[in-house]
Design an enzyme around this catalytic site. Structure first.
Site, PDB file in Angstrom:
ATOM      1  N   THR A   1       1.514   0.093  -7.620  1.00 32.62           N
ATOM      2  CA  THR A   1       0.733  -0.062  -8.848  1.00 32.62           C
ATOM      3  C   THR A   1       0.706   1.230  -9.648  1.00 32.62           C
ATOM      4  O   THR A   1       0.819   1.215 -10.887  1.00 32.62           O
ATOM      5  CB  THR A   1      -0.705  -0.508  -8.511  1.00 32.62           C
ATOM      6  OG1 THR A   1      -0.654  -1.793  -7.868  1.00 32.62           O
ATOM      7  CG2 THR A   1      -1.571  -0.599  -9.756  1.00 32.62           C
TER       8      THR A   1
ATOM      9  N   THR B   1      -3.744 -10.742  -4.540  1.00 34.79           N
ATOM     10  CA  THR B   1      -4.450 -11.195  -3.341  1.00 34.79           C
ATOM     11  C   THR B   1      -5.477 -10.151  -2.912  1.00 34.79           C
ATOM     12  O   THR B   1      -5.400  -8.988  -3.274  1.00 34.79           O
ATOM     13  CB  THR B   1      -3.469 -11.441  -2.176  1.00 34.79           C
ATOM     14  OG1 THR B   1      -2.874 -10.199  -1.762  1.00 34.79           O
ATOM     15  CG2 THR B   1      -2.369 -12.411  -2.580  1.00 34.79           C
TER      16      THR B   1
ATOM     17  N   GLY C   1       1.946   2.667  -3.206  1.00 36.28           N
ATOM     18  CA  GLY C   1       1.906   3.283  -4.521  1.00 36.28           C
ATOM     19  C   GLY C   1       2.585   2.505  -5.625  1.00 36.28           C
ATOM     20  O   GLY C   1       2.834   3.048  -6.704  1.00 36.28           O
TER      21      GLY C   1
ATOM     22  N   GLU D   1       0.818  -1.221   0.000  1.00 35.68           N
ATOM     23  CA  GLU D   1       0.000   0.000   0.000  1.00 35.68           C
ATOM     24  C   GLU D   1       0.851   1.269   0.000  1.00 35.68           C
ATOM     25  O   GLU D   1       0.602   2.209   0.763  1.00 35.68           O
ATOM     26  CB  GLU D   1      -0.959   0.005   1.194  1.00 35.68           C
ATOM     27  CG  GLU D   1      -1.924  -1.173   1.244  1.00 35.68           C
ATOM     28  CD  GLU D   1      -2.851  -1.238   0.032  1.00 35.68           C
ATOM     29  OE1 GLU D   1      -3.237  -0.171  -0.469  1.00 35.68           O
ATOM     30  OE2 GLU D   1      -3.157  -2.356  -0.418  1.00 35.68           O
TER      31      GLU D   1
ATOM     32  N   LYS E   1       1.323  -9.446 -13.301  1.00 37.46           N
ATOM     33  CA  LYS E   1       1.092  -9.508 -11.857  1.00 37.46           C
ATOM     34  C   LYS E   1       1.151 -10.980 -11.467  1.00 37.46           C
ATOM     35  O   LYS E   1       0.212 -11.743 -11.715  1.00 37.46           O
ATOM     36  CB  LYS E   1      -0.281  -8.913 -11.508  1.00 37.46           C
ATOM     37  CG  LYS E   1      -0.569  -8.862 -10.012  1.00 37.46           C
ATOM     38  CD  LYS E   1       0.232  -7.787  -9.314  1.00 37.46           C
ATOM     39  CE  LYS E   1      -0.154  -7.682  -7.835  1.00 37.46           C
ATOM     40  NZ  LYS E   1       0.541  -6.576  -7.156  1.00 37.46           N
TER      41      LYS E   1
ATOM     42  N   GLY F   1       6.502   6.451  -4.027  1.00 36.68           N
ATOM     43  CA  GLY F   1       5.237   6.035  -4.602  1.00 36.68           C
ATOM     44  C   GLY F   1       4.071   6.966  -4.377  1.00 36.68           C
ATOM     45  O   GLY F   1       3.106   6.940  -5.138  1.00 36.68           O
ATOM     46  N   SER F   2       4.141   7.791  -3.351  1.00 39.47           N
ATOM     47  CA  SER F   2       3.032   8.708  -3.062  1.00 39.47           C
ATOM     48  C   SER F   2       3.587   9.931  -2.346  1.00 39.47           C
ATOM     49  O   SER F   2       3.649   9.972  -1.113  1.00 39.47           O
ATOM     50  CB  SER F   2       1.976   7.992  -2.206  1.00 39.47           C
ATOM     51  OG  SER F   2       0.872   8.836  -1.958  1.00 39.47           O
TER      52      SER F   2
END
Length: 246
Positions: A16, A41, A14, A12, A37, A170-171
């Site tokens: 993707t 999950t 970032g 979680e 991928k 990522g974020s």
């Protein structure tokens, strides 16, 4: 770079959206991009997975998913609890090579961190990268704690003789705190690799056309973009005046 493995330092953070940004820039440059991928999950049949999201945002031409398990757990654990066959590192490598035979770039997006287990034998994304001889792009969070997880990931890559392309945040927060701003200077040292980009938080919510138009400005030249690590670091250096987000 025919195949690039994208790994996070955790979940979680970032990964993707970073994968989508890399895919968008490569697609805009005229390259045929496929997204793999290995194990999805936390989703049931028919739900949109990470590979689907990368294609939606980036315009990549193909995607593949090797295994899907309903509980949001490590792939090996999720497969065991679902009573389904796990995805192994060799299977990942074979699928990536098959995609690479008909595409210019294959992005292999892991689940969570580099050493999360795929199966009972302990296979990991790192094992798949080693089998492929592919470089790994590491996605990190911006704030406090990221230096340790980034350094551990880099150490694991070096121990296995796997090339690290660099690090992407990522974020990147709209209002970065002191830790995040200091980390811009410290992340390359922790990683032993260059900082190659920073994707603004919330970018995954953009319209695909807006996302594709902006992606090149989030990634450095090594990833096909125009983002400048030095200028970005100076803008957010401790003591610099940062404009409040509108």
């Amino acid at each position: 770079m025919g195949i690039v493995v994208v790994s996070g330092t955790g979940t979680e953070i970032g990964k993707t959206v970073v994968t989508a940004a890399v895919a968008a820039v490569a697609t805009a440059a005229g390259r045929s991009v496929a997204v793999l991928k290995p194990a999805q999950t936390g989703l049931g049949p028919g739900e949109r997975g990470d590979a689907d999201e990368v294609v939606r945002l980036s315009g990549a031409v193909a995607s593949a998913e090797l295994g899907r398990f309903p509980e949001p757990l490590a792939p090996g654990t999720a497969a065991r609890r679902a009573g389904l066959a796990p995805v192994g590192a060799l299977e990942v490598a074979e699928a990536a090579r098959k995609l690479a035979a008909s595409h210019d770039l294959v992005l292999v997006e892991g689940a969570g961190g580099l050493l999360v287990r795929f199966d009972a034998e302990g296979g990991t994304l790192a094992d798949a990268a080693a089998l492929l001889g592919a470089p790994v792009l590491v996605v990190t969070p911006a704030g406090l704690g990221t230096l340790n997880s980034t350094a551990l990931t880099a150490e694991a890559l070096r121990a296995r003789g796997i090339e690290q392309l660099g690090v992407v945040v990522g974020s990147w927060p709209a209002a970065p705190d002191l830790a995040a701003r200091c980390n811009l200077a410290d992340l390359p040292e922790a990683a032993g690799a260059p900082l190659l980009g920073a994707v603004p938080e919330g970018s995954g919510a953009l319209d695909p056309a807006e996302f594709r138009a902006a992606a090149g400005g989030w990634l450095g030249p090594a990833l096909g973009g125009t983002w400048d690590a030095t200028a970005f670091g100076e803008r957010f250096a401790p003591g610099a005046v940062v404009a409040e987000p509108s």
